[in-house]
Design a protein around this motif. Structure first.
Motif, mmCIF file in Angstrom:
data_model
loop_
_atom_site.group_PDB
_atom_site.id
_atom_site.type_symbol
_atom_site.label_atom_id
_atom_site.label_comp_id
_atom_site.label_asym_id
_atom_site.label_seq_id
_atom_site.Cartn_x
_atom_site.Cartn_y
_atom_site.Cartn_z
ATOM 1 N N ALA A 23 -2.075 64.336 65.799
ATOM 2 C CA ALA A 23 -2.171 65.802 65.792
ATOM 3 C C ALA A 23 -1.442 66.427 66.979
ATOM 4 O O ALA A 23 -0.942 67.535 66.887
ATOM 5 C CB ALA A 23 -3.642 66.220 65.801
ATOM 6 N N ASN A 24 -1.387 65.733 68.085
ATOM 7 C CA ASN A 24 -0.810 66.313 69.309
ATOM 8 C C ASN A 24 0.583 65.748 69.578
ATOM 9 O O ASN A 24 0.811 65.077 70.561
ATOM 10 C CB ASN A 24 -1.730 66.051 70.498
ATOM 11 C CG ASN A 24 -1.986 64.567 70.695
ATOM 12 O OD1 ASN A 24 -1.627 63.753 69.852
ATOM 13 N ND2 ASN A 24 -2.598 64.215 71.801
ATOM 14 N N THR A 25 1.507 66.063 68.714
ATOM 15 C CA THR A 25 2.875 65.583 68.878
ATOM 16 C C THR A 25 3.827 66.775 69.003
ATOM 17 O O THR A 25 3.523 67.870 68.527
ATOM 18 C CB THR A 25 3.294 64.679 67.686
ATOM 19 O OG1 THR A 25 4.565 64.113 67.965
ATOM 20 C CG2 THR A 25 3.349 65.448 66.397
ATOM 21 N N ILE A 52 13.948 59.550 59.479
ATOM 22 C CA ILE A 52 13.771 60.820 60.162
ATOM 23 C C ILE A 52 12.330 60.925 60.633
ATOM 24 O O ILE A 52 11.397 60.645 59.880
ATOM 25 C CB ILE A 52 14.133 62.004 59.245
ATOM 26 C CG1 ILE A 52 15.596 61.891 58.810
ATOM 27 C CG2 ILE A 52 13.872 63.335 59.946
ATOM 28 C CD1 ILE A 52 16.033 62.925 57.808
ATOM 29 N N PHE A 53 12.182 61.316 61.888
ATOM 30 C CA PHE A 53 10.874 61.462 62.511
ATOM 31 C C PHE A 53 10.609 62.928 62.834
ATOM 32 O O PHE A 53 11.523 63.656 63.233
ATOM 33 C CB PHE A 53 10.818 60.664 63.816
ATOM 34 C CG PHE A 53 10.874 59.184 63.629
ATOM 35 C CD1 PHE A 53 9.709 58.428 63.628
ATOM 36 C CD2 PHE A 53 12.082 58.535 63.458
ATOM 37 C CE1 PHE A 53 9.744 57.057 63.456
ATOM 38 C CE2 PHE A 53 12.141 57.163 63.285
ATOM 39 C CZ PHE A 53 10.966 56.428 63.284
ATOM 40 N N LEU A 54 9.371 63.351 62.677
ATOM 41 C CA LEU A 54 8.894 64.632 63.190
ATOM 42 C C LEU A 54 7.980 64.266 64.340
ATOM 43 O O LEU A 54 6.889 63.756 64.128
ATOM 44 C CB LEU A 54 8.152 65.439 62.125
ATOM 45 C CG LEU A 54 7.629 66.795 62.569
ATOM 46 C CD1 LEU A 54 8.776 67.705 63.015
ATOM 47 C CD2 LEU A 54 6.838 67.463 61.443
ATOM 48 N N GLY A 55 8.472 64.481 65.549
ATOM 49 C CA GLY A 55 7.764 63.968 66.719
ATOM 50 C C GLY A 55 7.849 62.462 66.712
ATOM 51 O O GLY A 55 8.937 61.883 66.643
ATOM 52 N N SER A 56 6.699 61.793 66.716
ATOM 53 C CA SER A 56 6.688 60.323 66.682
ATOM 54 C C SER A 56 6.336 59.784 65.302
ATOM 55 O O SER A 56 6.132 58.578 65.144
ATOM 56 C CB SER A 56 5.687 59.799 67.712
ATOM 57 O OG SER A 56 4.390 60.284 67.403
ATOM 58 N N SER A 57 6.278 60.645 64.309
ATOM 59 C CA SER A 57 5.843 60.248 62.966
ATOM 60 C C SER A 57 7.013 60.201 61.990
ATOM 61 O O SER A 57 7.777 61.151 61.878
ATOM 62 C CB SER A 57 4.809 61.241 62.445
ATOM 63 O OG SER A 57 3.728 61.339 63.334
ATOM 64 N N LEU A 58 7.113 59.099 61.288
ATOM 65 C CA LEU A 58 8.137 58.926 60.263
ATOM 66 C C LEU A 58 7.804 59.807 59.066
ATOM 67 O O LEU A 58 6.698 59.732 58.526
ATOM 68 C CB LEU A 58 8.207 57.461 59.836
ATOM 69 C CG LEU A 58 9.240 57.084 58.796
ATOM 70 C CD1 LEU A 58 10.649 57.309 59.319
ATOM 71 C CD2 LEU A 58 9.059 55.638 58.374
ATOM 72 N N ILE A 59 8.745 60.670 58.664
ATOM 73 C CA ILE A 59 8.473 61.563 57.530
ATOM 74 C C ILE A 59 9.466 61.404 56.383
ATOM 75 O O ILE A 59 9.197 61.843 55.277
ATOM 76 C CB ILE A 59 8.414 63.040 57.969
ATOM 77 C CG1 ILE A 59 9.736 63.493 58.580
ATOM 78 C CG2 ILE A 59 7.256 63.284 58.906
ATOM 79 C CD1 ILE A 59 9.846 64.989 58.759
#
Length: 156
Positions: A23-25, A52-59
């Motif tokens: 949640a805190n990215t 592609i990452f949004l912050g540290s999350s792979l999307i």
């Protein structure tokens, strides 16, 4: 609907595996691009892939054989760069529709200095004429500040 059921069956059948979305990215898009030039032994088409990452999350991610045969690895890499730019633009529009603001341009890490040089050089050369449309696609997104190209080494 069949695709949605397939995804749900996969999720149900693989508990404990998955992608983590904290949640805190920092909400910044970044992507990594890779290519195997002429890897298909039958057609000599290149296989490209990106994540592609949004912050540290792979999307988002994709691996695909290119539609055309490329004469050089730079040409193949540039076509992959254009495909990645399209995906990043689509994700930017999706985030805007979801009222998620990203102030910084999406960063594209590419291991081809020649592809980056073509994108940043506003003068067309005879050797880039055959990839002119892809050049315009990437250059436009760089000029509008939607993406930023950075070189990354493939060595350890």
């Amino acid at each position: 609907m069949a695709a949605a059921h397939r995804v749900l069956r996969y999720i149900k059948g693989s508990p404990g595996r998955g992608l983590f979305y904290p949640a805190n990215t920092i909400l910044k898009l970044k992507s990594f691009l890779g290519l195997d030039w002429g890897t298909c032994t039958e057609t000599r088409k290149s296989v490209m892939g990106f994540c592609i990452f949004l912050g540290s999350s792979l999307i988002s991610w994709r691996s695909k054989k290119q539609a055309t045969v490329s004469k050089s690895s730079s040409e193949a890499k540039y076509r992959a760069l254009a495909m990645t730019a399209f995906e990043l633009q689509w994700l930017n529009m999706l985030l805007q529709d979801l009222h998620v603001t990203t102030t910084d341009p999406a960063v594209v890490f590419c291991d081809s200095k020649s592809a980056i040089a073509i994108a940043e050089n506003h003068v067309f050369h005879e050797r880039t004429k055959h990839i002119e449309i892809d050049c315009h696609v990437v250059r436009e997104r760089v000029a509008r500040g939607l993406i930023k190209l950075l070189s990354v080494s493939t060595l350890n």
